[in-house]
Write an enzyme that holds these catalytic residues in place. Structure first.
Site, short mmCIF file in Angstrom:
data_model
loop_
_atom_site.label_atom_id
_atom_site.label_comp_id
_atom_site.label_asym_id
_atom_site.label_seq_id
_atom_site.Cartn_x
_atom_site.Cartn_y
_atom_site.Cartn_z
N ARG A 177 0.81 -1.18 0.13
CA ARG A 177 0.02 0.04 0.08
C ARG A 177 0.77 1.41 0.06
NH1 ARG A 177 -2.07 -3.70 -1.22
NH2 ARG A 177 -3.80 -4.62 -0.29
N SER A 228 -10.83 -1.32 3.11
CA SER A 228 -9.95 -1.69 4.43
C SER A 228 -9.59 -0.17 4.91
CB SER A 228 -8.89 -2.55 4.33
OG SER A 228 -8.88 -3.58 3.91
N GLU A 298 -5.46 3.31 5.88
CA GLU A 298 -5.02 3.06 4.68
C GLU A 298 -5.61 3.98 3.84
OE1 GLU A 298 -5.24 -0.94 3.03
OE2 GLU A 298 -6.13 -0.45 1.25
C1 LIG Z 1 -15.48 -1.93 -1.07
C2 LIG Z 1 -14.14 -2.02 -1.30
C3 LIG Z 1 -13.24 -3.19 -1.51
C4 LIG Z 1 -11.91 -2.58 -1.66
N1 LIG Z 1 -10.94 -3.53 -1.59
C5 LIG Z 1 -9.62 -3.50 -1.99
C6 LIG Z 1 -8.51 -4.54 -2.02
O1 LIG Z 1 -9.05 -5.56 -2.17
N2 LIG Z 1 -7.50 -4.35 -2.37
C7 LIG Z 1 -6.93 -3.02 -2.22
O2 LIG Z 1 -5.81 -2.78 -2.51
N3 LIG Z 1 -7.65 -2.04 -2.09
C8 LIG Z 1 -9.03 -2.03 -1.96
N4 LIG Z 1 -10.00 -1.02 -1.91
C9 LIG Z 1 -9.41 0.28 -1.71
C10 LIG Z 1 -9.24 1.06 -3.30
O3 LIG Z 1 -10.23 0.48 -4.24
C11 LIG Z 1 -8.00 0.70 -3.84
O4 LIG Z 1 -7.01 1.38 -3.09
C12 LIG Z 1 -7.93 1.43 -5.23
O5 LIG Z 1 -6.67 1.18 -5.82
C13 LIG Z 1 -7.97 3.08 -5.05
O6 LIG Z 1 -8.30 3.45 -6.54
P1 LIG Z 1 -8.81 4.84 -6.77
O7 LIG Z 1 -8.83 4.89 -8.18
O8 LIG Z 1 -10.27 4.78 -6.10
O9 LIG Z 1 -8.15 5.82 -6.08
P2 LIG Z 1 -8.55 7.30 -5.28
O10 LIG Z 1 -9.25 6.90 -4.09
O11 LIG Z 1 -9.29 8.21 -6.23
O12 LIG Z 1 -7.08 7.86 -4.86
C14 LIG Z 1 -6.35 7.12 -3.94
C15 LIG Z 1 -4.73 7.69 -4.05
O13 LIG Z 1 -4.37 7.49 -5.45
C16 LIG Z 1 -4.04 8.69 -5.82
N5 LIG Z 1 -4.33 8.69 -7.29
C17 LIG Z 1 -5.43 8.40 -7.88
N6 LIG Z 1 -5.17 8.19 -9.30
C18 LIG Z 1 -4.09 8.86 -9.55
C19 LIG Z 1 -3.24 9.00 -10.65
N7 LIG Z 1 -3.60 8.79 -11.92
N8 LIG Z 1 -2.11 9.63 -10.76
C20 LIG Z 1 -1.46 9.84 -9.47
N9 LIG Z 1 -2.16 9.48 -8.40
C21 LIG Z 1 -3.28 9.14 -8.33
C22 LIG Z 1 -4.82 9.92 -5.12
O14 LIG Z 1 -4.41 11.17 -5.36
C23 LIG Z 1 -5.03 9.25 -3.78
O15 LIG Z 1 -3.84 9.63 -3.16
C24 LIG Z 1 -11.39 -1.41 -1.60
C25 LIG Z 1 -12.11 -0.14 -1.74
C26 LIG Z 1 -13.69 -0.49 -1.36
C27 LIG Z 1 -14.56 0.60 -1.35
#
Ligand SMILES: Cc1cc2nc3c(=O)[nH]c(=O)nc-3n(C[C@H](O)[C@H](O)[C@H](O)COP(=O)(O)OP(=O)(O)OC[C@H]3O[C@@H](n4cnc5c(N)ncnc54)[C@H](O)[C@@H]3O)c2cc1C
Length: 304
Positions: A177, A228, A298
């Site tokens: 992470r 998480s 996280e």
């Molecule tokens: C129901 C549920 C289940 C989940 N299960 C998992 C799991 O099994 N494993 C896991 O690892 N995570 C899980 N997650 C958490 C999440 O989905 C992941 O961390 C995911 O990778 C975040 O992606 P996002 O596009 O939503 O990022 P965001 O929430 O939009 O952003 C997260 C971070 O990434 C940065 N970011 C986003 N896009 C870019 C870009 N293009 N360039 C630079 N920085 C960027 C943002 O600035 C921020 O700091 C879960 C979440 C939910 C709601």
């Protein structure tokens, strides 16, 4: 005139087709369904638009916040007074010399489906993660033994000087992470490349379905959350520690430690960011007092 007003004028002049929204409610852009308005949001539909918008902002000393699907994000109730650039319009995926190359705004689920469609195995674990590729690379997203670092070969991003840089994955510092991009939130991830093995489409599909079933049975997918809430502490599981401390089901306002999975804080209706923060602090202080383990969030915070 403030800098964001100047930026709006500049963006309208330089990229007239760019979609801009002022005072955009962030609750509509986060899986928690929480968050006040972003002063300015841009929704580019191409990499060219995204890069031009970032460069225009930088010329005015404005650092954009890059938003994917907001699935790892808690935004304050008062919102965010800055510039948010949402990447979900950058969603191209293609095969180049047996490697899969995708833009950062593509949902991980669609990326996994694209791999399956080409008979490529290795991304099944990512199918149920509700984020974009950019958010996934930033967090080195992983599940059920898989992590993006295992299948990525390189990441292309826009650096603070406005240059497009491609680094091999070994230089992107992807660990649990964490990545180069969590340390450098000013870098905009544009694209990433994957090396996947040839597989059997029917077996890939069975694995994706099995993992989806596991998620549905274990995780509170019926309620808004950010997955998480805390990272896995070395040698422990956050959910087990929280449950051990009797915190399962405990709530503050509309926020609750999920009764189904203690590792998730859920929005059971009308939760504010303040409710979530206070509940997280309660969980952290109780777990520290009872077990001696410090839980690290996280979930990322914006606007606090
Ligand atoms: C129901 C549920 C289940 C989940 N299960 C998992 C799991 O099994 N494993 C896991 O690892 N995570 C899980 N997650 C958490 C999440 O989905 C992941 O961390 C995911 O990778 C975040 O992606 P996002 O596009 O939503 O990022 P965001 O929430 O939009 O952003 C997260 C971070 O990434 C940065 N970011 C986003 N896009 C870019 C870009 N293009 N360039 C630079 N920085 C960027 C943002 O600035 C921020 O700091 C879960 C979440 C939910 C709601």
């Amino acid at each position: 005139m403030d800098q964001l007003t100047v930026l709006i004028q500049e963006l309208n002049r330089r990229i007239p087709q760019l979609e801009l929204r002022e005072q955009e409610p962030m609750a509509a852009h986060t899986t928690f369904r929480i968050g006040g308005p972003a002063r300015l949001m841009a929704l580019p539909r191409s990499r060219k638009e995204a890069m031009a918008a970032v460069r225009a902002a930088r010329e005015l000393d404005i650092t954009p916040f890059f938003l994917g699907n907001g699935s790892d994000l808690l935004v304050s109730d008062k919102g965010y007074g800055g510039f948010v650039l949402k990447t979900t319009g950058l969603d191209d995926v293609r095969e180049v010399c047996h490697r899969l190359r995708a833009e950062s705004g593509i949902p991980l689920a669609r990326l996994a489906m694209a791999a399956w469609g080409r008979g490529l195995t290795g991304l099944e674990f990512a199918h149920g993660i509700p984020g974009t590729l950019g958010g996934g690379v930033t967090m080195n997203a992983g599940a059920y033994g898989g992590e993006l670092v295992q299948v990525l070969t390189s990441v292309t991003f826009l650096n603070e000087a406005g240059e497009v840089v491609t680094l091999p994955v070994e230089e992107c510092a992807l660990t649990y992470r964490h990545s180069l991009f969590t340390d450098h939130p000013e870098y905009l991830i544009l694209e990433a490349e994957f090396e996947l093995a040839q597989g059997v489409p029917s077996i890939i599909k069975i694995k994706m379905d099995e993992l989806a079933q596991k998620r549905r049975s274990k995780q509170p997918l019926e309620l808004p959350s950010a997955g998480s809430t805390f990272k896995r502490p070395e040698g422990y599981f956050a959910a087990a520690l929280i449950e051990e401390c009797g915190l399962k089901g405990v709530g503050v306002g509309g926020a609750q430690v999920s009764e189904k999975h203690a590792g998730f804080v859920v929005n059971r209706g009308g939760a504010t960011a303040d409710d979530v923060r206070r509940l997280m602090e309660l969980v952290q202080s109780t777990v520290l007092r009872e077990t001696g383990v410090a839980l690290e969030p996280e979930v990322k915070f914006l606007g606090f």
